[in-house]
Every structure is written in structure tokens, then in C-alpha cells.
Design an enzyme around this catalytic site. Structure first.
Site, PDB file in Angstrom:
ATOM      1  N   LYS A 151      58.960  81.953  -0.350  1.00 59.91           N
ATOM      2  CA  LYS A 151      59.279  80.527  -0.283  1.00 59.91           C
ATOM      3  C   LYS A 151      59.667  80.088   1.123  1.00 59.91           C
ATOM      4  O   LYS A 151      59.895  80.894   2.019  1.00 59.91           O
ATOM      5  CB  LYS A 151      60.384  80.192  -1.291  1.00 59.91           C
ATOM      6  CG  LYS A 151      59.886  80.149  -2.730  1.00 59.91           C
ATOM      7  CD  LYS A 151      60.942  79.663  -3.693  1.00 59.91           C
ATOM      8  CE  LYS A 151      60.343  79.516  -5.101  1.00 59.91           C
ATOM      9  NZ  LYS A 151      61.359  79.101  -6.092  1.00 59.91           N
ATOM     10  N   ARG A 187      61.226  87.195 -10.052  1.00 56.02           N
ATOM     11  CA  ARG A 187      59.926  86.546 -10.251  1.00 56.02           C
ATOM     12  C   ARG A 187      59.198  86.568  -8.911  1.00 56.02           C
ATOM     13  O   ARG A 187      59.659  85.976  -7.936  1.00 56.02           O
ATOM     14  CB  ARG A 187      60.118  85.109 -10.739  1.00 56.02           C
ATOM     15  CG  ARG A 187      58.815  84.353 -11.003  1.00 56.02           C
ATOM     16  CD  ARG A 187      59.117  82.935 -11.487  1.00 56.02           C
ATOM     17  NE  ARG A 187      57.900  82.172 -11.718  1.00 56.02           N
ATOM     18  CZ  ARG A 187      57.244  81.483 -10.802  1.00 56.02           C
ATOM     19  NH1 ARG A 187      57.701  81.460  -9.546  1.00 56.02           N
ATOM     20  NH2 ARG A 187      56.148  80.810 -11.107  1.00 56.02           N
TER      21      ARG A 187
END
Length: 283
Positions: free
Chosen positions: A227, A261
């Protein structure tokens, strides 16, 4: 003293033990997800990708049909549902023991996925974008990933003002947990929502205070793979952010994460194995 979190999930009558952290692999059936390596389309490619993730040690796979990156384009519920079904149905057929999570904030899409063989609903909006979501989860009696987000994927970047970041998020999630419990939902997973209505500095604060989310009494999921927090801090691209992802995943394990995740399963599984071998166990 922090509350001891629940460490099991009921997956269609079978208990999944999360005392050893699990890795959730990401497969996106979208053309515009921020990380190109997670995008797949054809059935053969979906099955191959899932098979690779399973061989690398994934405990579950998360299927998304709507890109939630900042500024992502709107996708109709019908199109999103079709994308989800195109992945869930063959995966449930080819891998009958695979635990499949459906990544959607729409109740009707979630239900379509569960009916086709998925087991978990992963709602990035925590019920805020579809009033029917909590009722649907309760009726389907499946585990639910409750994530914190403000606004929509299109507006969340402008909604990062908090009085006190972690207490505000905990209050929001605690209220939703109470509603879900009142509806009979027993299997919850808490996701603090890294990158969703949070600045880079706020994401690092979330990581520092991650143990606080155990106060809610349920397993904690961390989704920080590749991210912005990683690649903008390091001045690199998402494609170069694997090492940074592994570092932050290891910190998340140290601070109580039960599920990672990720886009890259093998490095995450290795991080869990090494962390466990060093004598560390979730608090």
C-alpha cells in the site's frame, strides 16, 4: 490488561484455529486494482493463481470484484457480482477445501458469492454503504470481516480528521460489533482499515497501537500489502514494495494480528513461520 481475543472461526461447521496466524491471498477480478500483480480475469488464470497461493501456504483467498483504491471508478452491483461469481464458482469446484472470502461492501454481491461457495464476507465499509449488510451476514450465518472506513473509496481520502485516531476507530467498531452481536453474529474479524480514510502518518500510528484492537475480543486482520504507506514512504512503486510489506507484516504479527491479507503469499507465510519459530505467539 488487554482482553484475550477469540482465536477460532466457524467455517460451515468446521472450526478454523487462528492461534497460528493465517495468510489470506488476494485475487482481484478487476482491471484497475492498484497492484497489477493481483489482477486476473480468465477462469484458467484464476484457478492457476489460487492453486499457486495454496501451494505456498495460503489459509484462505479473498476475491474482489470492485477496486477500492482511492479514486477507483464506480462498478455496478450486477457487474461486481458477475465478477465475483466468475471466480468463486470455479474455485469452489476445483478446491473444495479452500476457504474463500468475498471482498464487497454490497449485501447482494456478498450473498451471490456465498451462494456460489464462498465462506466469509469481507466488507471494507463495515456496513456503512449498505444498510442490508448486517442483516444479510446474520441470515447467512457466515464469518464477517468488519473493517473501519469513512465515506466511499472515491471520498475517503478527504475524511481523515479524527479527534483521537485509535480511540475514535475503536468506538466506531465497538458500536458495530454490538449491533452484529445483537443480530446473532458470532464469528467476527476486526480490520482497522489501513489506508482507508487514514493518512500515511495515521497508518503508522495504527500499526504502533495495533494491540489495542484486541480489546474488541476478536481476531485482527491486517491488510497493508504493497500500500501507499509503504511505497510512498520509501519513494518506490507498488511493484517494489514487497520487502516493506514483509517488514510491516512482521510488526503486525508482533502486535497481535491473526490474519495477514497479502498479494504475495510465500513471503508472508515465511514471515509467520520464522516469527513462530522464534518463540512468538499471538497475545
Amino acid at each position: 490488561m488487554l482482553q484475550v481475543s477469540k482465536k477460532t472461526l466457524n467455517i460451515r461447521g468446521t472450526l478454523l484455529d487462528l492461534s497460528t496466524p493465517a495468510v489470506m491471498g488476494i485475487i482481484n477480478i478487476t482491471p484497475d486494482s492498484f497492484y497489477s500483480g493481483s489482477r486476473v480475469a480468465a477462469t484458467e488464470e484464476i484457478v492457476e493463481k489460487a492453486g499457486q497461493m495454496l501451494s505456498e501456504g495460503a489459509g484462505m483467498i479473498d476475491i474482489g470484484g470492485y477496486s477500492t483504491r482511492p479514486g477507483a471508478r464506480e462498478v455496478s452491483a450486477e457487474e461486481e457480482g458477475d465478477r465475483i461469481e466468475s471466480a468463486v464458482e470455479p474455485l469452489a469446484k476445483f478446491f473444495p477445501n479452500l476457504i474463500i472470502s468475498v471482498d464487497t461492501f454490497r449485501a447482494e454481491v456478498a450473498e451471490r458469492g456465498i451462494r456460489k461457495g464462498a465462506h466469509i464476507i469481507n466488507d471494507v465499509a463495515g456496513g456503512t454503504l449498505d444498510d442490508a449488510m448486517f442483516e444479510t451476514v446474520a441470515r447467512l450465518r457466515v464469518p464477517y470481516i468488519l473493517m473501519h472506513m469513512r465515506g466511499t473509496p472515491q471520498t475517503m481520502n478527504s475524511l481523515t480528521d479524527y479527534e483521537r485516531l485509535v480511540p475514535d476507530i475503536l468506538t466506531d467498531l465497538r458500536q458495530k460489533v454490538a449491533v452484529l452481536q445483537s443480530k446473532g453474529v458470532a464469528d467476527l474479524i476486526i480490520d482497522p482499515g489501513f489506508g482507508f480514510a487514514k493518512t500515511i502518518a495515521q497508518n503508522f500510528e495504527l500499526m504502533r497501537e495495533l494491540k489495542q484492537f484486541q480489546l474488541l475480543g476478536y481476531p485482527v486482520l491486517v491488510g497493508i500489502s504493497r500500500k501507499t504507506t509503504i511505497y510512498k514512504t520509501l519513494h518506490i512503486s507498488p511493484e517494489e514494495a514487497l520487502n516493506g510489506t514483509t517488514v510491516l507484516n512482521t510488526l503486525a504479527l508482533e502486535r497481535g494480528a491473526s490474519i495477514l491479507r497479502v498479494h504475495d503469499v510465500k513471503p508472508a507465510v515465511e514471515a509467520v513461520k520464522l516469527w513462530m519459530a522464534a518463540g512468538n505467539y499471538p497475545n
